[in-house]
Enzyme design. Structure first.
Site, PDB file in Angstrom:
ATOM      1  N   ARG A 178       1.127  -1.029   0.051  1.00  0.00           N
ATOM      2  CA  ARG A 178      -0.091   0.092   0.165  1.00  0.00           C
ATOM      3  C   ARG A 178       1.134   0.975   0.106  1.00  0.00           C
ATOM      4  O   ARG A 178       2.404   0.757  -0.027  1.00  0.00           O
ATOM      5  CB  ARG A 178      -0.979  -0.009   1.307  1.00  0.00           C
ATOM      6  CG  ARG A 178      -0.041  -0.056   2.389  1.00  0.00           C
ATOM      7  CD  ARG A 178      -1.091  -0.230   3.538  1.00  0.00           C
ATOM      8  NE  ARG A 178       0.058  -0.218   5.065  1.00  0.00           N
ATOM      9  CZ  ARG A 178      -0.404  -0.327   5.988  1.00  0.00           C
ATOM     10  NH1 ARG A 178      -2.231  -0.245   6.322  1.00  0.00           N
ATOM     11  NH2 ARG A 178       0.301  -0.506   7.351  1.00  0.00           N
ATOM     12  N   ASN A 191      -4.300   7.674   3.632  1.00  0.00           N
ATOM     13  CA  ASN A 191      -4.128   7.086   5.302  1.00  0.00           C
ATOM     14  C   ASN A 191      -1.898   7.401   5.078  1.00  0.00           C
ATOM     15  O   ASN A 191      -1.420   7.370   4.406  1.00  0.00           O
ATOM     16  CB  ASN A 191      -4.068   5.504   4.943  1.00  0.00           C
ATOM     17  CG  ASN A 191      -3.999   5.298   6.621  1.00  0.00           C
ATOM     18  OD1 ASN A 191      -4.768   4.976   7.271  1.00  0.00           O
ATOM     19  ND2 ASN A 191      -2.680   3.791   6.556  1.00  0.00           N
ATOM     20  N   GLU A 192      -1.839   8.304   6.775  1.00  0.00           N
ATOM     21  CA  GLU A 192      -0.167   8.109   6.448  1.00  0.00           C
ATOM     22  C   GLU A 192       0.551   8.018   5.420  1.00  0.00           C
ATOM     23  O   GLU A 192       1.337   7.182   4.833  1.00  0.00           O
ATOM     24  CB  GLU A 192       0.368   6.312   7.246  1.00  0.00           C
ATOM     25  CG  GLU A 192      -0.084   6.581   8.710  1.00  0.00           C
ATOM     26  CD  GLU A 192       0.347   4.811   9.149  1.00  0.00           C
ATOM     27  OE1 GLU A 192       0.947   4.184   9.048  1.00  0.00           O
ATOM     28  OE2 GLU A 192      -0.273   5.627  10.871  1.00  0.00           O
ATOM     29  N   CYS A 224       8.961   9.316  -4.182  1.00  0.00           N
ATOM     30  CA  CYS A 224       8.610   8.993  -5.718  1.00  0.00           C
ATOM     31  C   CYS A 224       9.494   9.541  -6.460  1.00  0.00           C
ATOM     32  O   CYS A 224      10.192  10.475  -6.717  1.00  0.00           O
ATOM     33  CB  CYS A 224       7.654   9.069  -6.066  1.00  0.00           C
ATOM     34  SG  CYS A 224       7.359   7.698  -7.833  1.00  0.00           S
ATOM     35  N   CYS A 236       8.359  12.909 -10.825  1.00  0.00           N
ATOM     36  CA  CYS A 236       8.678  13.718  -9.715  1.00  0.00           C
ATOM     37  C   CYS A 236       9.395  14.387  -9.886  1.00  0.00           C
ATOM     38  O   CYS A 236      10.288  15.612  -9.291  1.00  0.00           O
ATOM     39  CB  CYS A 236       8.648  12.715  -8.941  1.00  0.00           C
ATOM     40  SG  CYS A 236       6.986  11.627  -8.156  1.00  0.00           S
ATOM     41  N   GLU A 289      -4.932   6.174  15.796  1.00  0.00           N
ATOM     42  CA  GLU A 289      -5.008   4.865  15.585  1.00  0.00           C
ATOM     43  C   GLU A 289      -4.100   4.560  17.037  1.00  0.00           C
ATOM     44  O   GLU A 289      -3.529   5.301  17.669  1.00  0.00           O
ATOM     45  CB  GLU A 289      -4.367   4.122  14.391  1.00  0.00           C
ATOM     46  CG  GLU A 289      -5.040   4.114  13.704  1.00  0.00           C
ATOM     47  CD  GLU A 289      -4.150   3.861  12.249  1.00  0.00           C
ATOM     48  OE1 GLU A 289      -3.245   2.988  12.497  1.00  0.00           O
ATOM     49  OE2 GLU A 289      -4.277   4.617  11.189  1.00  0.00           O
ATOM     50  N   GLU A 323      -1.340  -8.242   8.799  1.00  0.00           N
ATOM     51  CA  GLU A 323      -1.583  -7.302   9.607  1.00  0.00           C
ATOM     52  C   GLU A 323      -2.835  -8.831  11.098  1.00  0.00           C
ATOM     53  O   GLU A 323      -3.865  -8.313  11.756  1.00  0.00           O
ATOM     54  CB  GLU A 323      -2.268  -6.599   9.969  1.00  0.00           C
ATOM     55  CG  GLU A 323      -1.493  -5.308   9.573  1.00  0.00           C
ATOM     56  CD  GLU A 323      -1.281  -4.149   9.652  1.00  0.00           C
ATOM     57  OE1 GLU A 323      -2.629  -3.520   9.074  1.00  0.00           O
ATOM     58  OE2 GLU A 323      -0.398  -2.725  10.120  1.00  0.00           O
ATOM     59  N   LYS A 324      -2.973  -9.952  10.374  1.00  0.00           N
ATOM     60  CA  LYS A 324      -4.146 -10.529  10.736  1.00  0.00           C
ATOM     61  C   LYS A 324      -3.649 -11.154  12.203  1.00  0.00           C
ATOM     62  O   LYS A 324      -5.173 -11.380  13.138  1.00  0.00           O
ATOM     63  CB  LYS A 324      -4.300 -11.962   9.965  1.00  0.00           C
ATOM     64  CG  LYS A 324      -3.323 -13.009  10.045  1.00  0.00           C
ATOM     65  CD  LYS A 324      -3.604 -14.219   9.250  1.00  0.00           C
ATOM     66  CE  LYS A 324      -2.779 -14.852   8.686  1.00  0.00           C
ATOM     67  NZ  LYS A 324      -1.552 -14.317   7.396  1.00  0.00           N
ATOM     68  N   HIS A 382      -2.494  -8.551  14.273  1.00  0.00           N
ATOM     69  CA  HIS A 382      -2.306  -7.992  15.141  1.00  0.00           C
ATOM     70  C   HIS A 382      -3.565  -6.990  16.198  1.00  0.00           C
ATOM     71  O   HIS A 382      -4.804  -7.886  15.705  1.00  0.00           O
ATOM     72  CB  HIS A 382      -2.463  -6.592  14.354  1.00  0.00           C
ATOM     73  CG  HIS A 382      -2.835  -4.346  14.453  1.00  0.00           C
ATOM     74  ND1 HIS A 382      -3.363  -4.713  15.526  1.00  0.00           N
ATOM     75  CD2 HIS A 382      -0.859  -3.966  14.510  1.00  0.00           C
ATOM     76  CE1 HIS A 382      -2.510  -3.329  15.443  1.00  0.00           C
ATOM     77  NE2 HIS A 382      -1.615  -2.707  14.824  1.00  0.00           N
TER      78      HIS A 382
HETATM   79  C1  GLA Z   1      -0.681   2.016  10.295  1.00  0.00           C
HETATM   80  C2  GLA Z   1      -1.722   2.133   9.321  1.00  0.00           C
HETATM   81  C3  GLA Z   1      -2.802   1.046   9.896  1.00  0.00           C
HETATM   82  C4  GLA Z   1      -2.065   0.123  10.189  1.00  0.00           C
HETATM   83  C5  GLA Z   1      -1.785  -0.569  11.944  1.00  0.00           C
HETATM   84  C6  GLA Z   1      -1.352  -0.810  12.405  1.00  0.00           C
HETATM   85  O1  GLA Z   1      -0.839   2.766  11.759  1.00  0.00           O
HETATM   86  O2  GLA Z   1      -2.252   3.496   9.344  1.00  0.00           O
HETATM   87  O3  GLA Z   1      -3.745   0.451   8.667  1.00  0.00           O
HETATM   88  O4  GLA Z   1      -1.448  -1.089   9.222  1.00  0.00           O
HETATM   89  O5  GLA Z   1       0.101   0.783  10.832  1.00  0.00           O
HETATM   90  O6  GLA Z   1      -0.172  -1.032  13.638  1.00  0.00           O
END
Ligand code: GLA
Ligand code: GLA
Length: 677
Positions: free
Chosen positions: A110, A148-149, A154, A159, A308, A353-354, A356
């Site tokens: 991702r 997300n994050e 690149c 770029c 999170e 991440e299953k 996590h």
């Molecule tokens: C990040 C991501 C989440 C997940 C967590 C796992 O914060 O934003 O999607 O992958 O890490 O710790």
């Protein structure tokens, strides 16, 4: 624009697209049972929303949004742009990220998108348009969560060209760029814009020109902000009354400088994954987490969201001991968070991440320790509604600056392996944290006027205007402190003519002729001047010692050893109504604590409690309309008693008991007290 919800948010990432609909009703019931009120949906749901170009499937999300609303839950609705679907990569390979070695990634993981690709930008804007149009008036919609994050760069041809355009806009001419970067060194003078390419690691690419590296990182941040704004513009246009955030992370690592993002979000949010029970010990971990909370709150000097956190464990971390979930959650609230959000609600069955931590594990039970701790916390958060939006007033600012950090990583000095910026900032943060003071962690470009004390350890890179702002702050009565290896280079990493501390020389009243690097195990005594009127005691410096000349500053302590024995180690310089301190060495913790006692006295910073709380206990306060919330957080593995809390304080929530010696906290206990003004 702020969030329209009178309570603290409690919930987290929810991925119903990974589950059959039959599970959703169960989820809703259990979310209510856990005291949840806001779920983040859609973060990585692009495939489920658009199965091929412009073929949308919103039915499932319609039902999820309706279900959330029917169950009294709000939606933090994410745009899915952090994980684009394989069909987009296949149709338009330009959307894929290119690594520093100029090799284009395959479709993977991702956050694998090009920061410049017009195809990627168009696809994201189209998705944002669909989401905003469809859900903009939905009663469950609380907040937009863009992507997300952000965290990567690149190096593709698009770029590279965008970087050159960015440089062109910044410098105007190649001559100006050559001068700013001092490209005469090692014959790097550019004669054509196309000669400028992004840096890449040794041995293949340009890593020696640090000015290029700094500008590249600034560009990558601006380009990431542009990706954010590409979606934000659409969302703001269609839903002007819905606030926007993006979840930040890695305040002190990697490529991002969130200071550049902060003006563009309505609410700051960040993802907090502390590693409790690891080697450093919980109080040390708590200190570094506190520092990060203060960094994110400092971005806008406003409450933020913890978007999170891990409700359980997994991903290489130890199981959180009972009570740690509440402790880390109330710590976030204490520092200004208006939420406790988790990753994630229900453990996925596939992917990396299953295992996590999650509120609901694969056993799908609500009688687990984690679920029960989450539910208990949900009940406690419901009693803290008055905290939402409450200020965290800080008299003290500690400067942590990404650009300084990047420049320090590149800098070459004696013991350069040891000039760890974050550790040094934490060493300076520690005496303030231990005293229970509220601290804003800010960039060097922040507005210093709200503070009484500003501390900037290792302020090596000085951006334009910073020395002037600090001087004005001191003249107006502020107290400022900095250390060795400050005022070394300008914003392009060019050494200042005149030597250290560069433009800070007049303010500090000192000049550093040399910086000595001490070997491991070596130290130099630091001896207080005269009869030690400031109670500094005798300490030591390790690793770094300045060979210092006082030029108008008062010498408060001197080195005891080596060829600079008798030369200044700690100085103070009055200017206008204020004072500027210089710490010419890496002082031991005891000496640093005494120096901080002096700084706080001189700055007139009122203490939170009459005595410093016991070791391992963090105390923080958040204002309310007619009083203050006092947070007592025990990160020690033993019980502690906090003395000196005012007699009228009453317990709102948590595990503390009032006794004759003060408030008693069990091991890992946490509590919130309220005192009326
Ligand atoms: C990040 C991501 C989440 C997940 C967590 C796992 O914060 O934003 O999607 O992958 O890490 O710790
Ligand atoms: C070598 C090179 C010089 C310089 C020095 C630095 O000797 O020839 O140009 O880089 O190293 O130590």
């Amino acid at each position: 624009m702020s969030l329209q919800l009178p309570v603290l948010l409690h919930g987290g990432d929810y991925n119903p697209e990974q589950w059959p609909e039959a599970v959703w009703l169960d989820d809703m019931r259990r979310m209510r049972e856990a005291g949840c009120n806001a779920m983040t949906v859609g973060v990585f749901a692009w495939s489920a929303l658009e199965s091929s170009e412009s073929v949308y499937t919103f039915g499932w999300l319609d039902r999820v949004m309706d279900l959330l609303h029917a169950n009294g839950l709000k939606a933090v609705l994410a745009t899915p742009s952090a994980a684009h679907p394989p069909w987009l990569s296949q149709q338009h390979p330009e959307v894929l990220r290119t690594a520093p070695d100029r090799v284009r990634h395959e479709h993977r993981v991702r956050v694998n998108y090009c920061l410049t690709s017009p195809v990627y930008r168009r696809a994201c804007a189209a998705m944002a348009t669909q989401l905003a149009t469809r859900y903009g008036r939905h009663p469950a919609l609380l907040l937009w969560h863009v992507s997300n994050e952000y965290h990567d760069d690149c190096h593709c041809v698009l770029c590279q060209q965008a970087f050159r355009d960015w440089l062109h806009a910044k410098y105007g001419t190649l001559d100006a760029l050559n001068a700013a970067w001092d490209t005469r060194v090692w014959s790097h003078v550019y004669t054509d814009w196309r000669q400028v390419v992004s840096p890449q690691p040794w041995p293949a690419g340009e890593w020696s020109l640090l000015s290029l590296g700094l500008d590249w990182r600034r560009f990558v941040n601006d380009q990431s902000v542009a990706c954010f704004l590409n979606e934000a513009r659409v969302l703001r246009q269609i839903t002007p009354s819905i606030p926007l955030t993006t979840n930040m992370h890695q305040a002190t690592d990697g490529l991002m400088d969130w200071v550049r993002f902060a003006p563009h979000v309505d609410v700051v949010s960040w993802d907090n994954y502390p590693d409790y029970h690891a080697d450093a010990g919980d109080p040390a971990r708590a200190l570094s987490v506190a520092f990060q909370h203060d960094f994110y709150r400092g971005l806008k000097r406003q409450p933020f969201l913890m978007m999170e956190s891990n409700p359980g464990s997994g991903q290489g971390k130890r199981q959180k001991r009972p009570g740690i979930l509440r402790l880390q959650s109330l710590q976030a609230i204490a520092h200004g968070s208006d939420s406790v959000q988790y990753f994630q609600w229900r453990n996925c069955r596939g992917g990396v991440e299953k295992f996590h931590g999650a509120v609901l594990n694969h056993d799908d039970r609500a009688d687990t320790r984690v679920f029960q701790e989450v539910a208990a916390l949900g009940r406690e958060l419901a009693t803290l509604g008055a905290v939402r939006g409450a200020d965290v007033p800080a008299d003290v600012a500690l400067v942590y600056d990404r650009e300084v950090h990047w420049a320090l990583e590149y800098s070459t000095t004696a013991r350069w392996d040891e000039r760890d910026y974050v550790d040094t900032c934490l060493a300076h943060y520690a005496p303030l944290w231990r005293r229970g003071l509220n601290i804003d962690v800010v960039a060097s470009t922040a507005d210093f006027t709200p503070y009484r004390l500003v501390v900037a350890p290792l302020l090596y890179l000085l951006r334009p205007g910073v020395a002037e702002a600090l001087t004005a702050f001191v003249r107006a009565g502020g107290v400022f402190a900095t250390t060795y290896w400050s005022g070394g280079v300008d914003e392009n990493d060019r050494a200042f003519a005149g030597g250290f501390p560069g433009p800070l020389r007049e303010l500090l009243g000192v000049r550093s002729e040399e910086l000595d690097g001490l070997d491991a195990g070596e130290s130099n005594r630091v001896l207080p001047a005269g009869s030690d009127p400031h109670g500094l005691g005798t300490g030591v410096a390790t690793r770094f010692c300045d060979v210092l000349h006082a030029e108008g500053a008062e010498v408060l302590a001197s080195f005891g050893d080596a060829y600079y024995a008798g030369r200044p180690a700690l100085t103070s310089h009055r200017m206008g109504a204020g004072e500027a301190f210089y710490l010419g060495g890496l002082f031991d913790g005891g000496l640093l604590d005494c120096v901080y006692a002096l700084l706080l006295r001189r700055a007139g910073v009122p203490s939170t409690l009459p005595e410093t709380p016991p070791a391992g206990v963090s105390v923080r306060s958040r204002n309310g309309a007619d009083g203050r919330h006092l947070f007592l957080l025990n990160f020690a593995a033993e019980a502690r008693t906090v003395a000196g809390v005012d007699a009228g304080a009453r317990l709102i929530c948590g595990s503390a008991e009032a006794g004759p010696a003060g408030w008693h906290l069990p091991a890992h206990g946490a509590a919130v007290l309220w005192s009326a003004k």
